[in-house]
Design a protein around this motif. Structure first.
Motif, short mmCIF file in Angstrom:
data_model
loop_
_atom_site.label_atom_id
_atom_site.label_comp_id
_atom_site.label_asym_id
_atom_site.label_seq_id
_atom_site.Cartn_x
_atom_site.Cartn_y
_atom_site.Cartn_z
N PHE A 56 0.83 -1.21 0.00
CA PHE A 56 0.00 0.00 0.00
C PHE A 56 0.87 1.26 0.00
O PHE A 56 0.62 2.20 -0.78
N ALA A 60 1.09 4.22 -2.76
CA ALA A 60 0.80 5.61 -2.38
C ALA A 60 1.96 6.54 -2.68
O ALA A 60 1.77 7.67 -3.12
N LEU A 69 3.41 -2.03 -11.31
CA LEU A 69 2.03 -1.98 -10.79
C LEU A 69 1.40 -3.37 -10.83
O LEU A 69 0.71 -3.78 -9.89
N LEU A 76 -0.86 -8.66 -4.19
CA LEU A 76 -1.91 -8.56 -3.17
C LEU A 76 -2.83 -9.78 -3.22
O LEU A 76 -3.31 -10.25 -2.18
N GLU B 52 -11.60 -5.69 -12.15
CA GLU B 52 -10.15 -5.67 -11.91
C GLU B 52 -9.42 -4.83 -12.95
O GLU B 52 -8.49 -4.09 -12.62
N PHE B 56 -7.28 -1.50 -12.18
CA PHE B 56 -5.88 -1.42 -12.60
C PHE B 56 -5.64 -0.14 -13.41
O PHE B 56 -4.66 0.58 -13.18
N LEU B 59 -5.56 2.84 -11.12
CA LEU B 59 -4.28 2.94 -10.41
C LEU B 59 -3.19 3.48 -11.34
O LEU B 59 -2.38 4.32 -10.96
N PRO B 64 -4.21 7.18 -7.46
CA PRO B 64 -4.98 7.65 -6.30
C PRO B 64 -4.17 7.48 -5.00
O PRO B 64 -3.28 6.64 -4.94
N VAL B 65 -4.49 8.30 -4.01
CA VAL B 65 -3.86 8.15 -2.69
C VAL B 65 -4.95 8.14 -1.62
O VAL B 65 -6.13 8.32 -1.91
N LEU B 69 -7.20 5.34 -2.77
CA LEU B 69 -6.31 4.18 -2.93
C LEU B 69 -6.81 3.01 -2.09
O LEU B 69 -6.82 1.86 -2.54
N ARG B 70 -7.25 3.30 -0.86
CA ARG B 70 -7.79 2.23 -0.02
C ARG B 70 -9.01 1.60 -0.69
O ARG B 70 -9.19 0.39 -0.66
N VAL B 73 -7.69 -0.70 -3.56
CA VAL B 73 -6.96 -1.87 -3.05
C VAL B 73 -7.91 -2.79 -2.27
O VAL B 73 -7.91 -4.01 -2.46
N LEU B 76 -10.26 -4.66 -4.62
CA LEU B 76 -9.67 -5.82 -5.30
C LEU B 76 -9.85 -7.09 -4.45
O LEU B 76 -10.05 -8.18 -4.99
N ARG B 77 -9.78 -6.94 -3.14
CA ARG B 77 -10.03 -8.10 -2.28
C ARG B 77 -11.52 -8.43 -2.23
O ARG B 77 -11.90 -9.60 -2.23
N ARG B 195 -13.04 -5.49 5.14
CA ARG B 195 -12.44 -4.64 4.10
C ARG B 195 -13.10 -3.28 4.05
O ARG B 195 -12.43 -2.26 3.85
N TRP B 198 -11.85 -1.15 6.78
CA TRP B 198 -10.51 -0.66 6.46
C TRP B 198 -10.55 0.47 5.44
O TRP B 198 -9.88 1.50 5.58
#
Lengths: 206, 206
Positions: A56, A60, A69, A76, B52, B56, B59, B64-65, B69-70, B73, B76-77, B195, B198
């Motif tokens: 992560f 970032a 990437l 992940l 996905e 991708f 990203l 992104p931040v 970004l969270r 990411v 994706l899970r 998730r 988070w």
């Protein structure tokens, strides 16, 4: 990035050891081996969470593109697979511990479980090398490794469900769960193969 | 980003429908419902792969931040969880199809499976809403939803392994697998809750 790749391989090696301990526990009715497998999970979970945090931060702070990437995004998913493999090894070990000092695996399917353990071990070892080298050809070989396991698993279910089954329902239920855990373990190694191919080539195998 | 969040909820709704079709197939011995569940998987897999790819691209092109970004990411899970939930519904449906026109679920555990289906459905529906609203409080409620399922699953295994079991080994093996599929389905809804927490708070629930 190299560090992250090495860590993936290391975590995969930990889940390989956990499953091989779990198989030893199962076949040798070894409580010590079962406890080793069960005890390994905390460290694996910690390492996986740490890996995710590093990935992560990398996304970032460095905004990687292209290959880099793909490596992070693919990684992940690999982390999740590897962590789950460790969890499945724990499930196998816990059944051994639950039934101890009784045998879980009757003589008639002992050879089957020996072979399931071997396939799991081989696939996990190949996954470790594939992750260490990030080699798409090695990854390709992983994709078919579940076929041997699927055959063994089908044979196990057929044996437990046959008219000749003499070991009762409890044993059949335990073996059904065990078979499923080995099968899923192997499925995750196939997923690792798919992800490494995608990381290296940018194309997801069909 | 809003589109991506809506698509996660949509995919989750598809896996909810698949599991509810699979439960209907199981309890009503309905081949049509089984085929609906089995047939839904292609579309879900296609949508997950597409998600996905979008994540991708986002990203790669927008770097992104922080929250964004969270979201990507974590998403994706979540996609992996939702896809697996659909896969588990297919497994349930395939056992029904394999045994058709025989019943898979004997009368003695029918009520248990009805309740397992209800818990799975409730957790999946809550997951859909949690993903639609990205609401950490809803997500929190998801975290404990697997407890009811774990109890039902333990009761199922105890019933199948008890001295009074009268339905033979084949039924016990089928029910063991089915119980495991429902339990795993529910585990994935818990993961979705974790998730989302988070994503929204930046802190992984312990």
């Amino acid at each position: 990035m190299e560090r992250l790749s090495g860590e993936l391989a290391q975590m995969c090696a930990a889940s390989e050891t956990a499953m091989s301990d779990a198989t030893e526990a199962l076949l040798d009715v070894s409580l010590a081996a079962a406890e080793r497998a069960i005890g390994s999970t905390d460290e694996l979970d910690r390492a996986a969470a740490e890996w995710e945090r590093s990935a992560f931060s990398l996304l970032a702070l460095q905004s990687p593109v292209a290959y880099d990437l793909r490596f992070v995004v693919g990684g992940l998913r690999v982390v999740a697979d590897v962590q789950r493999m460790g969890g499945l090894a724990v499930h196998v070990a816990k059944i051994t511990r639950l039934r101890h000092p009784d045998h879980v695996v009757p003589e008639v399917v002992r050879d089957l479980f020996t072979r399931m353990g071997e396939v799991a071990d081989r696939q996990a070892a190949e996954s470790v090398e594939t992750l260490r080298q990030l080699d798409p050809e090695r990854a390709e070989a992983l994709l078919h490794g579940d076929e041997a396991m699927d055959e063994l698993h089908a044979e196990l279910l057929a044996t437990a469900q046959s008219e000749e089954w003499r070991y009762g329902v409890q044993a059949a239920v335990d073996l059904t769960l065990l078979g499923r855990f080995y099968e899923r373990f192997c499925d995750h190694t196939v997923e690792i193969g798919r992800r490494v191919i995608w990381i290296e080539t940018g194309v997801a195998p069909s």
